[in-house]
Scaffold this motif. Structure first.
Motif, short mmCIF file in Angstrom:
data_model
loop_
_atom_site.label_atom_id
_atom_site.label_comp_id
_atom_site.label_asym_id
_atom_site.label_seq_id
_atom_site.Cartn_x
_atom_site.Cartn_y
_atom_site.Cartn_z
N ASN A 243 0.82 -1.22 0.00
CA ASN A 243 0.00 0.00 0.00
C ASN A 243 0.85 1.27 0.00
N SER A 244 2.11 1.11 0.44
CA SER A 244 3.03 2.25 0.45
C SER A 244 3.96 2.23 -0.76
N ASP A 245 3.62 1.38 -1.77
CA ASP A 245 4.44 1.24 -2.98
C ASP A 245 5.86 0.82 -2.68
N GLU A 246 6.02 -0.03 -1.65
CA GLU A 246 7.33 -0.59 -1.32
C GLU A 246 7.34 -2.07 -1.67
N GLU A 247 8.53 -2.61 -1.83
CA GLU A 247 8.70 -4.03 -2.16
C GLU A 247 8.33 -4.89 -0.95
N PRO A 248 7.40 -5.86 -1.09
CA PRO A 248 7.06 -6.73 0.04
C PRO A 248 8.21 -7.67 0.38
N VAL A 249 8.19 -8.18 1.59
CA VAL A 249 9.23 -9.11 2.04
C VAL A 249 8.95 -10.50 1.46
N ALA A 250 9.93 -11.07 0.78
CA ALA A 250 9.78 -12.41 0.21
C ALA A 250 10.06 -13.45 1.29
N PHE A 251 9.14 -14.40 1.45
CA PHE A 251 9.36 -15.51 2.38
C PHE A 251 8.65 -16.76 1.87
N ASP A 252 9.20 -17.92 2.22
CA ASP A 252 8.64 -19.19 1.78
C ASP A 252 7.43 -19.58 2.62
N HIS A 253 6.41 -20.12 1.98
CA HIS A 253 5.27 -20.69 2.70
C HIS A 253 4.45 -21.49 1.71
N ASP A 254 3.66 -22.43 2.23
CA ASP A 254 2.78 -23.21 1.36
C ASP A 254 1.56 -23.67 2.15
N CYS A 255 1.66 -24.80 2.86
CA CYS A 255 0.47 -25.38 3.48
C CYS A 255 -0.01 -24.59 4.70
N ARG A 256 0.90 -23.95 5.41
CA ARG A 256 0.61 -23.23 6.66
C ARG A 256 -0.04 -24.14 7.70
N GLU A 257 0.33 -25.41 7.66
CA GLU A 257 -0.19 -26.39 8.62
C GLU A 257 0.93 -27.20 9.26
N GLY A 258 2.18 -26.79 9.06
CA GLY A 258 3.30 -27.50 9.67
C GLY A 258 3.62 -28.82 9.02
N ILE A 259 3.25 -29.00 7.75
CA ILE A 259 3.44 -30.28 7.08
C ILE A 259 4.47 -30.20 5.97
N CYS A 260 4.46 -29.12 5.19
CA CYS A 260 5.24 -29.08 3.94
C CYS A 260 6.72 -28.76 4.17
N GLY A 261 7.07 -28.08 5.25
CA GLY A 261 8.46 -27.73 5.51
C GLY A 261 8.97 -26.52 4.75
N MET A 262 8.06 -25.76 4.13
CA MET A 262 8.49 -24.62 3.32
C MET A 262 8.90 -23.41 4.16
N CYS A 263 8.13 -23.08 5.19
CA CYS A 263 8.41 -21.85 5.95
C CYS A 263 9.73 -22.01 6.71
N SER A 264 10.56 -21.01 6.62
CA SER A 264 11.92 -21.14 7.17
C SER A 264 12.44 -19.78 7.60
N MET A 265 12.09 -19.37 8.80
CA MET A 265 12.58 -18.09 9.31
C MET A 265 13.36 -18.32 10.59
N TYR A 266 14.41 -17.55 10.74
CA TYR A 266 15.24 -17.58 11.95
C TYR A 266 14.79 -16.38 12.79
#
Length: 246
Positions: A46-69
């Motif tokens: 909404n502020s015409d800035e680049e969004p933060v890229a992050f991995d995600h898919d199922c959002r149920e703790g199954i796929c293993g995609m989300c990976s943040m420290y």
């Protein structure tokens, strides 16, 4: 809740990255961590800035995609959960949250919080499978007797989702918990015995080729693993490798 987010921003693999501060307001404690990130990205768009890229898919703790420290811990301060299962109730109003990608030479950053974990795929391709007779004479799996203990232990190993939290947590960036789990799920079952020696030799060789470090028995990987994969799988992999080498 009102929060300050310190997020690693990196345009691409060849660019230099840096930590950037953001403010988010009116965050509900019932939101998941990724929902909070969605709120931030909507604010940035909404502020015409680049969004933060992050991995995600199922959002149920199954796929293993989300990976943040998060605040120095893979998947954040909770235990037995992935980033998508982490809820904002684990934080307090006014907190500063540091968010980085998983750090390892074998997990190069693609953009922002997204890392390339294809090294895990290549380890799997090296031996994480069984050859099955599809000629029409295939033996029915249910006709092969397997002890309950072996079946349960194999299933425990097979719950590994390949998220890479073990690598990100390890001071040596070791992938031995991941490889140990993948070797164990076959080594414990009769279907995996035919190719057992080749499997463990090839998977360990590929792990070393990818540049992962070695295990020094710190145990941080088991603590941070969202599926609670046991260090016993590393010991089993080492025993399988020793047998395959003589």
């Amino acid at each position: 809740m009102n929060l300050t987010l310190k997020i690693w921003r990196q345009k691409d693999a060849s660019s230099k990255g840096q930590m950037v501060d953001y403010k988010v307001t009116e965050i509900s404690e019932h939101m998941s961590f990724l929902e909070m990130m969605d709120v931030l990205n909507e604010q940035l768009v909404n502020s015409d800035e680049e969004p933060v890229a992050f991995d995600h898919d199922c959002r149920e703790g199954i796929c293993g995609m989300c990976s943040m420290y998060i605040n120095g811990e893979a998947h954040g301060p909770d235990r037995g959960v992935t980033t998508c299962q982490l809820h904002m109730r684990m934080f307090k109003d006014g907190d500063t949250i540091t968010i980085e990608p998983f750090r390892a030479a074998a997990f190069p950053v693609i953009k922002d919080l997204v890392v390339d974990r294809s090294s895990f795929d290549r380890i799997q391709h090296a031996g994480g499978y069984i050859s099955v007779n599809t000629s029409g004479n295939t033996q029915d799996a249910n006709s092969i007797p397997i002890s309950k203990h072996a079946a349960d232990t194999a299933m425990d190993a097979a719950t590994c989702i390949g998220c890479g939290a073990c690598v990100a947590t390890c001071k040596n960036s070791s992938a031995m918990l991941f490889v140990g789990a993948k070797v164990s799920q076959y080594a414990l079952l009769p279907q995996g015995q035919v190719e057992a020696a080749d499997r463990v030799r090839n998977m360990v060789a590929q792990m070393d080729l990818e540049g992962f470090g070695n295990c020094t028995n710190t145990g941080a990987c088991e603590v941070e693993c969202p599926k609670g994969i046991s260090l016993e799988n590393i010991a089993r992999m080492n025993r399988e490798l020793m047998k395959a080498s003589v």
